[in-house]
Write a protein that holds these residues in place. Structure first.
Motif, PDB file in Angstrom:
ATOM      1  N   CYS A 124       5.464  -8.829   9.505  1.00 29.03           N
ATOM      2  CA  CYS A 124       6.075  -7.521   9.781  1.00 29.03           C
ATOM      3  C   CYS A 124       5.410  -6.459   8.918  1.00 29.03           C
ATOM      4  O   CYS A 124       5.559  -5.272   9.164  1.00 29.03           O
ATOM      5  CB  CYS A 124       7.564  -7.567   9.488  1.00 29.03           C
ATOM      6  SG  CYS A 124       7.884  -7.885   7.750  1.00 29.03           S
ATOM      7  N   CYS A 125       4.698  -6.897   7.896  1.00 25.91           N
ATOM      8  CA  CYS A 125       4.015  -5.966   6.982  1.00 25.91           C
ATOM      9  C   CYS A 125       2.578  -5.773   7.447  1.00 25.91           C
ATOM     10  O   CYS A 125       1.827  -6.738   7.604  1.00 25.91           O
ATOM     11  CB  CYS A 125       4.042  -6.536   5.567  1.00 25.91           C
ATOM     12  SG  CYS A 125       2.866  -5.757   4.453  1.00 25.91           S
ATOM     13  N   GLU A 126       2.188  -4.515   7.651  1.00 26.55           N
ATOM     14  CA  GLU A 126       0.849  -4.280   8.205  1.00 26.55           C
ATOM     15  C   GLU A 126      -0.259  -4.699   7.240  1.00 26.55           C
ATOM     16  O   GLU A 126      -1.331  -5.138   7.670  1.00 26.55           O
ATOM     17  CB  GLU A 126       0.683  -2.823   8.640  1.00 26.55           C
ATOM     18  CG  GLU A 126       0.832  -1.793   7.542  1.00 26.55           C
ATOM     19  CD  GLU A 126       0.874  -0.380   8.133  1.00 26.55           C
ATOM     20  OE1 GLU A 126       1.625  -0.178   9.103  1.00 26.55           O
ATOM     21  OE2 GLU A 126       0.154   0.493   7.620  1.00 26.55           O
ATOM     22  N   GLU A 127      -0.002  -4.590   5.951  1.00 22.66           N
ATOM     23  CA  GLU A 127      -1.032  -4.983   4.995  1.00 22.66           C
ATOM     24  C   GLU A 127      -1.200  -6.507   4.997  1.00 22.66           C
ATOM     25  O   GLU A 127      -2.322  -7.023   4.913  1.00 22.66           O
ATOM     26  CB  GLU A 127      -0.663  -4.466   3.590  1.00 22.66           C
ATOM     27  CG  GLU A 127      -1.622  -4.816   2.480  1.00 22.66           C
ATOM     28  CD  GLU A 127      -3.021  -4.218   2.650  1.00 22.66           C
ATOM     29  OE1 GLU A 127      -3.288  -3.504   3.624  1.00 22.66           O
ATOM     30  OE2 GLU A 127      -3.875  -4.516   1.787  1.00 22.66           O
TER      31      GLU A 127
ATOM     32  N   ILE B 129       0.829  -1.214   0.000  1.00 20.98           N
ATOM     33  CA  ILE B 129       0.000   0.000   0.000  1.00 20.98           C
ATOM     34  C   ILE B 129       0.868   1.271   0.000  1.00 20.98           C
ATOM     35  O   ILE B 129       0.361   2.390   0.122  1.00 20.98           O
ATOM     36  CB  ILE B 129      -1.013   0.002   1.162  1.00 20.98           C
ATOM     37  CG1 ILE B 129      -0.309  -0.201   2.511  1.00 20.98           C
ATOM     38  CG2 ILE B 129      -2.079  -1.063   0.944  1.00 20.98           C
ATOM     39  CD1 ILE B 129      -1.233  -0.031   3.716  1.00 20.98           C
ATOM     40  N   ALA B 130       2.193   1.061  -0.095  1.00 21.73           N
ATOM     41  CA  ALA B 130       3.185   2.121  -0.317  1.00 21.73           C
ATOM     42  C   ALA B 130       2.932   3.389   0.520  1.00 21.73           C
ATOM     43  O   ALA B 130       3.023   3.338   1.729  1.00 21.73           O
ATOM     44  CB  ALA B 130       3.260   2.441  -1.807  1.00 21.73           C
ATOM     45  N   SER B 131       2.567   4.500  -0.117  1.00 19.85           N
ATOM     46  CA  SER B 131       2.475   5.761   0.637  1.00 19.85           C
ATOM     47  C   SER B 131       1.324   5.758   1.644  1.00 19.85           C
ATOM     48  O   SER B 131       1.266   6.606   2.532  1.00 19.85           O
ATOM     49  CB  SER B 131       2.334   6.939  -0.326  1.00 19.85           C
ATOM     50  OG  SER B 131       1.220   6.730  -1.133  1.00 19.85           O
ATOM     51  N   ARG B 132       0.374   4.805   1.515  1.00 20.60           N
ATOM     52  CA  ARG B 132      -0.714   4.738   2.508  1.00 20.60           C
ATOM     53  C   ARG B 132      -0.309   3.927   3.737  1.00 20.60           C
ATOM     54  O   ARG B 132      -1.051   3.830   4.706  1.00 20.60           O
ATOM     55  CB  ARG B 132      -1.972   4.113   1.882  1.00 20.60           C
ATOM     56  CG  ARG B 132      -2.686   5.062   0.935  1.00 20.60           C
ATOM     57  CD  ARG B 132      -3.987   4.471   0.447  1.00 20.60           C
ATOM     58  NE  ARG B 132      -3.781   3.353  -0.451  1.00 20.60           N
ATOM     59  CZ  ARG B 132      -4.229   2.113  -0.235  1.00 20.60           C
ATOM     60  NH1 ARG B 132      -4.912   1.828   0.841  1.00 20.60           N
ATOM     61  NH2 ARG B 132      -3.994   1.164  -1.111  1.00 20.60           N
ATOM     62  N   CYS B 133       0.877   3.337   3.687  1.00 17.36           N
ATOM     63  CA  CYS B 133       1.339   2.500   4.793  1.00 17.36           C
ATOM     64  C   CYS B 133       1.831   3.399   5.927  1.00 17.36           C
ATOM     65  O   CYS B 133       2.493   4.405   5.679  1.00 17.36           O
ATOM     66  CB  CYS B 133       2.474   1.610   4.302  1.00 17.36           C
ATOM     67  SG  CYS B 133       3.025   0.421   5.527  1.00 17.36           S
ATOM     68  N   THR B 134       1.518   3.044   7.159  1.00 21.24           N
ATOM     69  CA  THR B 134       1.998   3.857   8.287  1.00 21.24           C
ATOM     70  C   THR B 134       3.453   3.539   8.598  1.00 21.24           C
ATOM     71  O   THR B 134       4.065   4.136   9.456  1.00 21.24           O
ATOM     72  CB  THR B 134       1.169   3.605   9.565  1.00 21.24           C
ATOM     73  OG1 THR B 134       1.379   2.250   9.982  1.00 21.24           O
ATOM     74  CG2 THR B 134      -0.310   3.840   9.333  1.00 21.24           C
ATOM     75  N   ASP B 135       3.974   2.542   7.908  1.00 19.62           N
ATOM     76  CA  ASP B 135       5.320   2.051   8.162  1.00 19.62           C
ATOM     77  C   ASP B 135       6.108   2.174   6.866  1.00 19.62           C
ATOM     78  O   ASP B 135       5.604   2.605   5.844  1.00 19.62           O
ATOM     79  CB  ASP B 135       5.190   0.558   8.533  1.00 19.62           C
ATOM     80  CG  ASP B 135       6.335   0.087   9.386  1.00 19.62           C
ATOM     81  OD1 ASP B 135       7.307   0.838   9.551  1.00 19.62           O
ATOM     82  OD2 ASP B 135       6.263  -1.051   9.871  1.00 19.62           O
ATOM     83  N   THR B 136       7.343   1.779   6.926  1.00 22.57           N
ATOM     84  CA  THR B 136       8.086   1.585   5.687  1.00 22.57           C
ATOM     85  C   THR B 136       8.998   0.395   5.906  1.00 22.57           C
ATOM     86  O   THR B 136       9.471   0.179   7.008  1.00 22.57           O
ATOM     87  CB  THR B 136       8.903   2.817   5.279  1.00 22.57           C
ATOM     88  OG1 THR B 136       9.814   2.406   4.254  1.00 22.57           O
ATOM     89  CG2 THR B 136       9.693   3.397   6.430  1.00 22.57           C
ATOM     90  N   CYS B 137       9.215  -0.359   4.865  1.00 22.22           N
ATOM     91  CA  CYS B 137      10.110  -1.525   4.992  1.00 22.22           C
ATOM     92  C   CYS B 137      11.554  -1.090   4.889  1.00 22.22           C
ATOM     93  O   CYS B 137      12.445  -1.924   4.950  1.00 22.22           O
ATOM     94  CB  CYS B 137       9.880  -2.510   3.870  1.00 22.22           C
ATOM     95  SG  CYS B 137       8.216  -2.878   3.580  1.00 22.22           S
TER      96      CYS B 137
ATOM     97  N   GLU C  14      10.979  -8.801  -3.341  1.00 22.12           N
ATOM     98  CA  GLU C  14      10.212  -9.906  -2.762  1.00 22.12           C
ATOM     99  C   GLU C  14       9.515  -9.535  -1.455  1.00 22.12           C
ATOM    100  O   GLU C  14       8.472 -10.087  -1.135  1.00 22.12           O
ATOM    101  CB  GLU C  14      11.131 -11.106  -2.502  1.00 22.12           C
ATOM    102  CG  GLU C  14      11.568 -11.817  -3.765  1.00 22.12           C
ATOM    103  CD  GLU C  14      10.381 -12.396  -4.528  1.00 22.12           C
ATOM    104  OE1 GLU C  14       9.533 -13.061  -3.913  1.00 22.12           O
ATOM    105  OE2 GLU C  14      10.283 -12.154  -5.746  1.00 22.12           O
ATOM    106  N   HIS C  15      10.132  -8.667  -0.673  1.00 23.58           N
ATOM    107  CA  HIS C  15       9.592  -8.354   0.641  1.00 23.58           C
ATOM    108  C   HIS C  15       8.149  -7.872   0.536  1.00 23.58           C
ATOM    109  O   HIS C  15       7.862  -7.074  -0.343  1.00 23.58           O
ATOM    110  CB  HIS C  15      10.451  -7.270   1.310  1.00 23.58           C
ATOM    111  CG  HIS C  15      10.054  -7.000   2.714  1.00 23.58           C
ATOM    112  ND1 HIS C  15      10.499  -7.753   3.772  1.00 23.58           N
ATOM    113  CD2 HIS C  15       9.184  -6.100   3.237  1.00 23.58           C
ATOM    114  CE1 HIS C  15       9.941  -7.320   4.887  1.00 23.58           C
ATOM    115  NE2 HIS C  15       9.141  -6.312   4.591  1.00 23.58           N
ATOM    116  N   PRO C  16       7.231  -8.304   1.358  1.00 23.77           N
ATOM    117  CA  PRO C  16       7.376  -9.128   2.572  1.00 23.77           C
ATOM    118  C   PRO C  16       7.131 -10.622   2.315  1.00 23.77           C
ATOM    119  O   PRO C  16       6.760 -11.343   3.247  1.00 23.77           O
ATOM    120  CB  PRO C  16       6.291  -8.558   3.484  1.00 23.77           C
ATOM    121  CG  PRO C  16       5.177  -8.242   2.510  1.00 23.77           C
ATOM    122  CD  PRO C  16       5.856  -7.788   1.237  1.00 23.77           C
TER     123      PRO C  16
END
Ligand code: SF4
Length: 330
Positions: A114-117, A17-25, A95-97
């Motif tokens: 580890c990925c919120e989505e 979800i890229a820029s909509r993610c509250t996190d970043t990998c 490949e992540h996540p």
């Protein structure tokens, strides 16, 4: 020879979800660059090519302060992606996540929590966790007949656990008992007390600030309860306050068994790998309860946040998994 590819029911729905993610990998990890990508990066021309080469050291990206990837821009977008396109990402970033395990002629894919989505898709799935199987053209890993037999036994045992967790005709407690022999009377097992469990968690090398902050709050709470004499019976400390529905709990447990249990074929610690699912689930409930008292976010985001913190801390470093599994391998 083709492989059987197995995937959990939500795998194909995943989109970053890229820029909509509250996190970043792209913060908090050392990102190893595969050989093919390193070779390609050496040939990139111009200023961006220079930046690429200046920021690679010993086969990984040199991290900036706060462990940021040097190619993460101010909008948290990847400069390699924006300058060179998705095809230029190194294997881990591409490949992540996603994760993959191959057991002879069976390949299992999944998405790291580890990925919120990925966590959201897992929790929001309808009904028990299901898996799809299809043939795929990738080469199989060598496995002799004896090892195949052991693999099939382990996968059969795992199948029984999935069936028990999915059997909504019996009470949830009974499902846990059938799957893990878990009665719920010792939610902290194998730890004797909440403080012993917190101390165990505190001695693990920390993945970063989110873990430190969550653990510090939990530690303070456990010690305060201990001082107030409320911790003589630890059973209350993990009381399930209904954050996780039975369906969510069963899906999370089955998924953790899917991700870890069969790896006992390569690494041993069969019991520890099975119990890891219960340990993680109990901690997820514990952390959710504690984080909920500290956040204005909705319950679903708090649950996902707790799963994400635990996954990053526990599932992504082999040494940590080994320490935890050994401690659970009764
Ligand atoms: S955590 Fe998941 S959704 Fe967020 S940026 Fe990473 S892959 Fe995308």
């Amino acid at each position: 020879m083709s492989l059987i590819l197995r995937k959990p029911d939500f795998y194909d729905s995943f989109r970053c979800i890229a820029s909509r993610c509250t996190d970043t990998c792209c913060v908090g990890w050392e990102i190893d660059i595969d050989d093919a990508s390193q070779k390609a990066y050496r040939k990139v021309a111009g200023a961006f090519g220079d930046k690429l080469r200046q920021n690679i050291e010993d086969g990984h990206f040199k991290l900036l302060p706060h462990d940021r990837c040097p190619f993460l821009d101010k909008q948290n977008l990847c400069e390699i992606y924006t300058h060179l396109g998705a095809g230029a990402l190194c294997e881990i970033c591409r490949e992540h996540p996603r994760f993959v395990e191959v057991y002879g002629d069976i390949m299992e894919r999944g998405l790291g929590l580890c990925c919120e989505e990925a966590s959201r898709l897992l929790l929001e799935g309808k009904g028990p966790l299901a898996f799809t199987s299809e043939e795929c053209d990738e080469p199989e890993d060598e496995m002799d007949e004896d090892d195949r037999e052991v693999r099939d036994e382990v996968m059969f045992a795992r199948e029984q656990i999935f069936k028990a967790l999915a059997d909504t005709s019996i009470p949830f407690k009974e499902r846990l008992h059938q799957a893990f022999g878990y009665t719920g009377d010792k939610p902290l097992a194998p730890f004797e007390s909440a403080s012993a469990m917190v101390e165990f968690l505190a001695q693990l090398e920390s993945y970063g600030a989110d873990w430190d902050a969550a653990l510090a709050r939990i530690k303070a709470k456990v010690y305060a309860a201990q001082e107030a004499g409320r911790l003589d019976k630890d059973s209350t400390i993990l009381e399930d306050q209904g954050f996780f529905s039975e369906t969510e709990s069963a899906r999370l447990l089955a998924y953790l068994v899917y991700r870890h249990y069969s790896k006992c074929l390569f690494e041993g610690r069969e019991q520890g790998k099975l119990m890891f699912a219960l340990f993680f689930w109990n901690l997820a409930r514990f952390f959710t309860r504690e984080l909920a008292g500290n956040a204005a976010a909705d319950a679903q985001s708090i649950k996902i946040g707790a799963i994400k913190i635990l996954s990053k801390q526990l599932e992504y470093a082999e040494e940590i998994m080994e320490i935890v599994e050994i401690s659970l391998d009764g």
